[in-house]
Scaffold this motif. Structure first.
Motif, PDB file in Angstrom:
ATOM      1  N   PHE A 116      32.204 -17.299  23.105  1.00 17.81           N
ATOM      2  CA  PHE A 116      33.270 -16.440  22.582  1.00 17.81           C
ATOM      3  C   PHE A 116      34.603 -16.811  23.236  1.00 17.81           C
ATOM      4  CE2 PHE A 116      35.819 -12.714  21.810  1.00 17.81           C
ATOM      5  CZ  PHE A 116      35.422 -12.309  20.549  1.00 17.81           C
ATOM      6  N   GLU A 117      34.542 -17.037  24.540  1.00 18.44           N
ATOM      7  CA  GLU A 117      35.759 -17.418  25.261  1.00 18.44           C
ATOM      8  C   GLU A 117      36.314 -18.748  24.733  1.00 18.44           C
ATOM      9  OE1 GLU A 117      35.198 -17.809  29.464  1.00 18.44           O
ATOM     10  OE2 GLU A 117      37.215 -18.601  29.773  1.00 18.44           O
ATOM     11  N   TYR A 118      35.406 -19.677  24.466  1.00 24.41           N
ATOM     12  CA  TYR A 118      35.813 -20.986  23.936  1.00 24.41           C
ATOM     13  C   TYR A 118      36.546 -20.832  22.605  1.00 24.41           C
ATOM     14  CZ  TYR A 118      34.625 -24.748  20.588  1.00 24.41           C
ATOM     15  OH  TYR A 118      34.655 -25.660  19.574  1.00 24.41           O
ATOM     16  N   LEU A 119      35.992 -19.972  21.711  1.00 24.49           N
ATOM     17  CA  LEU A 119      36.619 -19.779  20.403  1.00 24.49           C
ATOM     18  C   LEU A 119      38.056 -19.294  20.551  1.00 24.49           C
ATOM     19  CD1 LEU A 119      33.840 -18.042  18.238  1.00 24.49           C
ATOM     20  CD2 LEU A 119      34.487 -20.461  18.302  1.00 24.49           C
TER      21      LEU A 119
ATOM     22  N   ASN B  96      41.515 -21.831  20.403  1.00 21.01           N
ATOM     23  CA  ASN B  96      42.151 -21.555  19.118  1.00 21.01           C
ATOM     24  C   ASN B  96      41.309 -22.016  17.941  1.00 21.01           C
ATOM     25  OD1 ASN B  96      44.100 -20.558  17.452  1.00 21.01           O
ATOM     26  ND2 ASN B  96      45.457 -22.332  17.602  1.00 21.01           N
ATOM     27  N   ARG B  97      40.022 -21.708  17.996  1.00 23.67           N
ATOM     28  CA  ARG B  97      39.135 -22.068  16.890  1.00 23.67           C
ATOM     29  C   ARG B  97      39.317 -21.071  15.749  1.00 23.67           C
ATOM     30  NH1 ARG B  97      38.213 -26.967  17.594  1.00 23.67           N
ATOM     31  NH2 ARG B  97      36.715 -26.736  15.885  1.00 23.67           N
TER      32      ARG B  97
ATOM     33  N   GLU C 123      29.506 -26.590  18.028  1.00 23.51           N
ATOM     34  CA  GLU C 123      29.603 -26.592  19.487  1.00 23.51           C
ATOM     35  C   GLU C 123      28.716 -25.486  20.034  1.00 23.51           C
ATOM     36  OE1 GLU C 123      31.092 -28.585  21.511  1.00 23.51           O
ATOM     37  OE2 GLU C 123      32.104 -29.806  19.995  1.00 23.51           O
ATOM     38  N   SER C 124      28.196 -25.705  21.212  1.00 23.74           N
ATOM     39  CA  SER C 124      27.452 -24.625  21.848  1.00 23.74           C
ATOM     40  C   SER C 124      27.506 -24.806  23.355  1.00 23.74           C
ATOM     41  CB  SER C 124      26.008 -24.613  21.362  1.00 23.74           C
ATOM     42  OG  SER C 124      25.359 -25.771  21.826  1.00 23.74           O
ATOM     43  N   TYR C 125      27.070 -23.805  24.050  1.00 22.19           N
ATOM     44  CA  TYR C 125      26.985 -23.875  25.511  1.00 22.19           C
ATOM     45  C   TYR C 125      25.531 -23.628  25.888  1.00 22.19           C
ATOM     46  CZ  TYR C 125      31.996 -23.953  25.893  1.00 22.19           C
ATOM     47  OH  TYR C 125      33.306 -24.332  25.813  1.00 22.19           O
ATOM     48  N   ILE C 126      24.916 -24.595  26.493  1.00 21.25           N
ATOM     49  CA  ILE C 126      23.513 -24.409  26.849  1.00 21.25           C
ATOM     50  C   ILE C 126      23.216 -24.962  28.242  1.00 21.25           C
ATOM     51  CG2 ILE C 126      22.574 -24.379  24.513  1.00 21.25           C
ATOM     52  CD1 ILE C 126      21.851 -27.329  24.913  1.00 21.25           C
ATOM     53  N   ASN C 127      22.082 -24.552  28.734  1.00 21.99           N
ATOM     54  CA  ASN C 127      21.553 -25.163  29.949  1.00 21.99           C
ATOM     55  C   ASN C 127      20.122 -25.612  29.654  1.00 21.99           C
ATOM     56  OD1 ASN C 127      20.142 -22.787  29.889  1.00 21.99           O
ATOM     57  ND2 ASN C 127      20.899 -22.016  31.852  1.00 21.99           N
TER      58      ASN C 127
ATOM     59  N   ASP D 273      45.582 -20.290   9.008  1.00 20.92           N
ATOM     60  CA  ASP D 273      44.366 -21.088   9.075  1.00 20.92           C
ATOM     61  C   ASP D 273      43.248 -20.348   9.815  1.00 20.92           C
ATOM     62  OD1 ASP D 273      42.916 -23.312   8.479  1.00 20.92           O
ATOM     63  OD2 ASP D 273      43.564 -24.455  10.254  1.00 20.92           O
ATOM     64  N   ASP D 274      43.341 -19.018   9.850  1.00 20.59           N
ATOM     65  CA  ASP D 274      42.314 -18.173  10.455  1.00 20.59           C
ATOM     66  C   ASP D 274      42.047 -18.488  11.927  1.00 20.59           C
ATOM     67  OD1 ASP D 274      41.600 -16.441   8.248  1.00 20.59           O
ATOM     68  OD2 ASP D 274      40.882 -18.262   7.271  1.00 20.59           O
ATOM     69  N   ARG D 275      43.107 -18.903  12.604  1.00 17.47           N
ATOM     70  CA  ARG D 275      42.936 -19.275  14.014  1.00 17.47           C
ATOM     71  C   ARG D 275      43.013 -18.042  14.925  1.00 17.47           C
ATOM     72  NH1 ARG D 275      40.991 -24.401  14.695  1.00 17.47           N
ATOM     73  NH2 ARG D 275      41.210 -25.213  12.591  1.00 17.47           N
ATOM     74  N   PHE D 276      42.244 -18.078  16.008  1.00 15.45           N
ATOM     75  CA  PHE D 276      42.218 -16.953  16.933  1.00 15.45           C
ATOM     76  C   PHE D 276      43.589 -16.659  17.553  1.00 15.45           C
ATOM     77  CE2 PHE D 276      37.565 -16.581  17.059  1.00 15.45           C
ATOM     78  CZ  PHE D 276      37.465 -15.215  17.188  1.00 15.45           C
TER      79      PHE D 276
END
Lengths: 531, 632
Positions: free
Chosen positions: B381-384, B388-389, B399-403, B609-612
């Motif tokens: 969520f922070e990345y989005l 500015n996604r 994109e994702s965040y994983i371990n 452009d629906d950017r955050f």
């Protein structure tokens, strides 16, 4: 900093969370300073569990006030029978019963004002009592819980609402309860420092609230009042005459409880805190929300993996296999009530028991867990001998009584008039004396069974089995003392609303077989109340 | 960045409402009298709705939620009850007309109320940390290792959690109240926090700095704690504490600490106080420092830092370029994580994945898994927002965040942890989340994320109904009403000797008319996510994840379901994201008078452009964010 290491605070995992070292504050002894009163005060403790019960397993059966059998759910209380008063036929008369209206109803005897916490709700009886008599003790009331906030309907998670209609925050950490009671900010050198801090804060708050808009002023006023009451509490500590607390006649060992990660251990510690609060006369009014009115707790320590609320919908969620689990949870809650009663009974107070000066109430403001009914609420009292509660009985009112009358009756014994509180019309009759109500269940020798081809027609007193594993078994007591066993499917029992007949005499027909000389009926074809 | 609406406001203020007659409450009174008052008035009005309480248009407008319900039941024909005569068509039309004119055809842009808010528990903790330069969450155990289960901070331990208000957020002004117990606890927490200064040189530097006198030091601290430039009388009471303490023989540092404790218990710190401009006749812009505070608690859930505070104090924040520069800077700050935690976590519900019950009773493995799921949602969520996604990447993304643990859950092959393999196999081996692109169309976005799948599952089994309700409410912004009270038992319709599949069970209650009304919307969405187990693990065998939405579109995989949502429900999603974020920013639920503002922000978002960043900036430059009105 490399992106990949942005979150690293939990990367190295080891050991479990250690207890937090809290600031050490001055400990004040509750026992030594109060001026002795001769007569112990009356206390009131209430325990709430949401999500209702499985009615046929709850209802008690019997023929009179002292002639009754314990149902499976209250079976644990048999051991302390003499301290218990069962109540039947207390009703909520307002319609539209739902999870979010139940929590407010328990101590408010009225429905909720919507599901959101930011609407004003009616003041609850514990807050009314605390407001009227609470000035005599350090805490006017004490609110406890072991459940969280149910986020979609926050109002389900509070049973106490103050005069302004606001939800009263509850404590869930026994250590914090202990600290609030016995490790205050009250004496020694810190007293003067704390008072001067509060003075400055009050000066500040006064100034801003004069400039604020009306709406904001109301909030700031509440804050001001809270600060003032803290100040007063600190000042009063020196003023012995103002402290009307009763001095404990036995020694409460004041040990700060340890933190436990186990749920039952935490509940026990919280119950112990309620005991300690009453014992030291730190408050005379306490409530404990054990499961909120839409509780999602998973009782995994009982070997149950489904959520409490899900199980309470035992009809729509596929029946029999879950009733046992739901009943195990209710029985566990009853056991907590038993523990609290026994604990209070074990403490000496002025030559009697602390329990004799403490009224306890346990129950739910919802009866049928799935149908959400608000009639014949599951409510039990214990203790309170010196408040005029006559225990060792089962009071089954012939006509439904407004549930509010019970709250009015308890409040009256706390010295608070609440006869027009919520749904109440009067103080509930019969708490203090034998009523000998006609239960309408009389064995006149015509509780008989007659086989008619493949069908058995029989009349008798309907009782559930005490075996929690077999919730579709009932026994119907005949005049000769023998039982017809009813072992039918969940759909059949539920469809014929067996819960309406438990504890009453019914006339039933259905197919049967004989097993070891006993009639076993396998389906209810028809059922009606016996004449 | 400029607040682009005032022109419009001025227009609507000057121009009388040409073209349509002002709605009159009188026009619906005959209906109320004839069909409603009999039950809904008197001492005990039915459902606690008393129509006799409304006499004027103004009184009626203050109770918009009541009329919304009235509108619903009259439309749906559920009121008056069958036992009473129905409302004639003519009167129904009249009501419809009045309702639309009063509540739906509002064009005037207003700030709405900005009620007083106190700091939430989280905001309070963050503010204490930032003001004093301390850490209240213990990160390391005594032996230097990190905690398996992070212990609560003193704030989390002592203060009860804030319940969410009807906005759905804990920062809702309507639930604010501080009671006696909280005051005592806050005194203790302040005392504890102030004592922590000693353990860090940076904290000492921050608080004590090189102030030459106690007065100078207190002035600087009051400015930061009250978040505005103090007047003389703001300092006096706290300086008095210092002096009293000194004259009682306490050393300088002790005396200062007493003052700090008092400042941190002051309503000027605990509440976000904004000055009322009693001379203003209509709406007015908040003071520059107040705007800094609104910004700071919106994006950081904390007090302004030095730069933002300064821009507020010297009023440069009111200049469009400065404001934009500050917002850009804030969006890149590490503190933006708090926006993800509080706004994202409470909106999408992913904070429930680490609910107290799970964390306190779960074993080490469960806790590790839960924390990883939470961190994934938090970081994504922070990345989005930070990068500015597009808001639609909430639904789908590559994109994702994983371990390592999550790679196992998702069945991702070839994941390489940056942690040395030397540690592999140890339970306490670090397992950090890293950004990891993927090209699995079934994954990506919140819809199929492990955290979302876990919070919408019952223990150990999936719940398609919860998932469907979650998508409708959280993603599309169309929550479903409560189920009816008398739900028939499903067991009655069981097939002997065979266990029904989840799909078959659900079909049973879509066969029932009263259930179908909602379940035709809920069930296909939930069943479409059946490929994901209760902890988000992908499962293929025997799972039928096909479905058809009530609008007719069919799908056979989660990827196709996502595509349908993205193409057919664009408007709903855009409106929902906007409304949620605006509501969080304002700390109150949105009402009918907010609709023009919402519409305006939506159009900016669409153009952008629906950017955050566009959304965040549109909210920050909106009238309710920057203005107050005297007439509340």
């Amino acid at each position: 900093m490399k992106q990949s290491y942005l979150i690293n605070r939990r990367q190295v995992l080891r050991g479990s969370g250690a207890a937090l070292a809290l600031p050490l504050l001055d400990i004040m002894s509750p026992a030594v300073q109060a001026s002795p009163q001769t007569k112990p005060p009356i206390r009131l403790g209430v325990l709430y569990k949401g999500n209702g019960v499985h009615p046929p397993s709850w209802d008690i059966s019997g023929t009179g006030e002292t002639d009754f059998e314990f149902s499976p759910l209250v079976k644990p209380l048999e051991e302390i029978r003499d301290d218990i008063l069962f109540l039947s036929n207390l009703d909520h008369l307002e319609g539209g019963w739902s999870h979010h209206s139940c929590a407010v109803a328990f101590l408010g005897a009225t429905g909720s004002n919507g599901r959101n916490i930011d609407r004003q709700q009616p003041e609850t009886i514990d807050q009314l009592i605390g407001r009227q008599i609470g000035k005599q003790t350090p805490l006017s009331s004490l609110e406890l819980t072991c459940d969280g906030i149910f986020l979609p309907e926050p109002v389900t998670s509070y049973i106490s609402f103050d005069q302004q209609g606001r939800a009263v925050p509850r404590e869930s950490d026994p250590q914090i309860v202990f600290d609030r009671m016995f490790r205050g900010i009250n004496n020694g050198s810190s007293k003067r420092r704390n008072l001067s801090i509060l003075d400055a804060v009050l000066e500040d708050a006064n100034r801003i609230s004069r400039q604020a808009s009306t709406d904001d002023q109301r909030k700031l006023k509440a804050y001001l009042e809270a600060v003032r009451s803290v100040e007063k509490q600190i000042q009063d500590m020196d003023n012995k005459a103002a402290d009307e607390r009763f001095r404990p006649t036995s020694d409460p060992q004041l040990t700060r409880p340890v933190v436990s990660e186990s749920f039952p251990a935490r509940v026990k510690a919280l119950l112990d805190m309620m005991v300690l609060a009453f014992w030291t006369d730190t408050t005379r009014m306490s409530s404990f929300l054990m499961a909120n009115s839409s509780s999602r707790i998973v009782f995994d320590f009982l070997g149950i993996n489904e959520e409490h609320h899900y199980l309470s919908h035992f009809v729509r969620n596929a029946g029999t296999k879950y009733i046992t689990h739901f009943n195990m949870i209710t029985q566990w809650h009853v056991e907590q009530f038993k523990y609290l009663t026994q604990r209070l009974a074990s403490i000496e107070e002025a030559g009697e028991r602390l329990l004799d000066n403490t009224m306890l109430m346990f129950g739910s403001s919802m009866k049928h867990g799935d149908y959400h009914s608000g009639r014949d609420l599951p409510i039990i009292l214990s203790g309170g001998k010196n408040a005029g509660i006559k225990t060792g009985r089962w009071l089954k009112y012939p006509d439904a009584q407004p549930y509010g009358n019970l709250l009015a009756g308890l409040a009256e014994r706390m010295g608070v008039d609440a006869t027009d509180f919520g749904s109440s019309t009067a103080s509930l009759e019969g708490l203090n004396r034998t009523m000998n109500y006609d239960f309408g269940v009389k064995d006149t020798g015509n509780w008989l069974a007659t086989a008619n081809g493949k069908t058995l027609e029989f009349s008798g007193l309907v009782r559930p089995t005490t075996d929690l594993e077999k919730t579709n078994v009932y026994f119907i007591r005949l005049s000769d003392g023998s039982d017809v066993k009813l072992d039918a499917s969940f759909g059949n029992l539920n469809g014929k609303r067996i819960d309406h007949y438990v504890g009453r005499a019914a006339k039933i027909t259905g197919p049967f077989k004989q097993v070891a000389g006993q009639f076993v009926v396998t389906n209810i074809d028809s059922i009606e109340l016996a004449k | 960045m400029r607040c682009r609406v005032p022109v419009l406001i001025i227009l609507t203020l000057i121009l009388p409402t040409f073209g349509w007659a002002a709605p009159e409450f009188q026009s619906i009174q005959p209906l109320l009298k004839r069909h409603c008052l009999e039950c809904h008035s008197g001492d005990k009005p039915a459902a606690k709705i008393d129509f006799s309480a409304y006499r004027t248009q103004k009184q009626a407008m203050a109770a918009d939620d009541i009329w919304e319900r009235v509108h619903e039941v009259i439309q749906g024909g559920t009121m008056p009850p069958d036992s009473n005569p129905p409302v004639p068509a003519e009167q129904r039309k009249q009501f419809e007309h009045w309702y639309e004119q009063t509540f739906l055809q509002v064009t005037e842009i207003v700030p709405g109320p900005s009620p007083l808010r106190h700091l939430t528990r989280r905001e309070y903790q963050n503010s204490l940390e930032d003001l004093l330069g301390i850490q209240l969450n213990q990160e390391l155990a005594k032996d230097g290792f990190r905690f398996m289960k992070p212990p609560p901070s003193i704030v989390e331990k002592m203060l009860p959690p804030d319940p969410p208000g009807s906005s759905g957020f804990r920062n809702d002004a309507a639930v604010s109240s501080l009671d006696q117990a909280s005051i005592i606890k806050m005194l203790q927490i302040a005392r504890y926090s102030v004592d922590q200064i000693d353990s860090s040189d940076a904290a000492k530097e921050l608080v004590f700095g090189n102030a030459e006198s106690a007065e100078e030091l207190l002035r600087s601290f009051v400015t930061r704690a009250f978040r505005r430039s103090p007047q003389e009388k703001d300092i006096t009471p706290y300086l008095a504490i210092y002096r009293a303490s000194r004259s009682n023989g306490h050393p300088h540092e002790i005396a200062i600490k007493d003052s700090l404790v008092a400042i941190l218990t002051s309503p000027n710190f605990l509440y976000r106080i904004e000055g009322d401009d009693s001379s203003a006749t209509s709406i007015y812009q908040v003071h520059s420092s107040e705007l800094a505070v609104r910004l700071s608690y919106f994006l950081w859930s904390s007090t302004p830092d030095a730069s933002l505070l300064q821009a507020g104090l010297n009023e440069t924040l009111l200049q469009a370029e400065t404001l934009e520069a500050q917002v850009d800077r804030m969006l890149q700050s590490p503190k933006l994580r708090e926006f993800s935690r509080n706004f994202g976590g409470q909106w999408l519900g992913f904070h429930e994945v680490i609910s107290e019950q799970v964390i306190s009773t779960g074993n080490n493995n469960v806790v590790k898994q839960r924390l990883a799921m939470y961190d994934e949602a938090l970081m994504y969520f922070e990345y989005l927002v930070r990068e500015n996604r597009s808001i639609f990447e909430l639904i789908d993304s590559q994109e994702s965040y994983i371990n390592k643990m999550l790679a196992g859950v998702y069945g991702i092959k070839g994941f390489q942890s940056p942690v040395s393999t030397r540690l592999a196999g140890r339970e306490d081996a670090p397992d950090p989340l890293i950004r990891w692109p993927h090209n699995d169309p079934n994954r990506g976005g919140f819809l199929t994320m492990a955290a979302s799948m876990a919070i919408t599952s019952a223990p150990q089994r999936t719940s398609p109904i919860r998932r469907g309700v979650w998508v409708l409410d959280k993603i599309l912004g169309t929550p479903v009403p409560d189920p009816p009270a008398a739900v028939p038992p499903l067991e009655d319709a069981r097939v002997p000797g065979r266990t029904l599949s989840v799909r078959e069970q659900l079909e049973l209650h879509t066969a029932n008319e009263s259930c179908r009304k909602c379940h035709q919307h809920i069930d296909p969405l939930g069943l479409g996510l059946e490929n994901f187990g209760p902890l988000g693990r992908f499962r293929q065998n025997g799972v039928d994840a096909t479905g058809t939405l009530p609008t007719g579109q069919s799908f056979t995989t989660p990827a196709e379901l996502k595509k349908i949502l993205l193409t057919q429900y664009e408007e709903e999603i855009r409106s929902n994201v906007t409304r949620r974020m605006l509501s969080y920013a304002l700390g109150r639920r949105l009402r009918y008078y907010d609709q023009p503002v919402v519409d305006d922000i939506i159009s900016q978002l669409k153009d952008g452009d629906d950017r955050f960043h566009v959304l965040v900036k549109a909210i920050i430059s909106s009238v309710p964010f920057q203005y107050r009105s005297t007439n509340q």
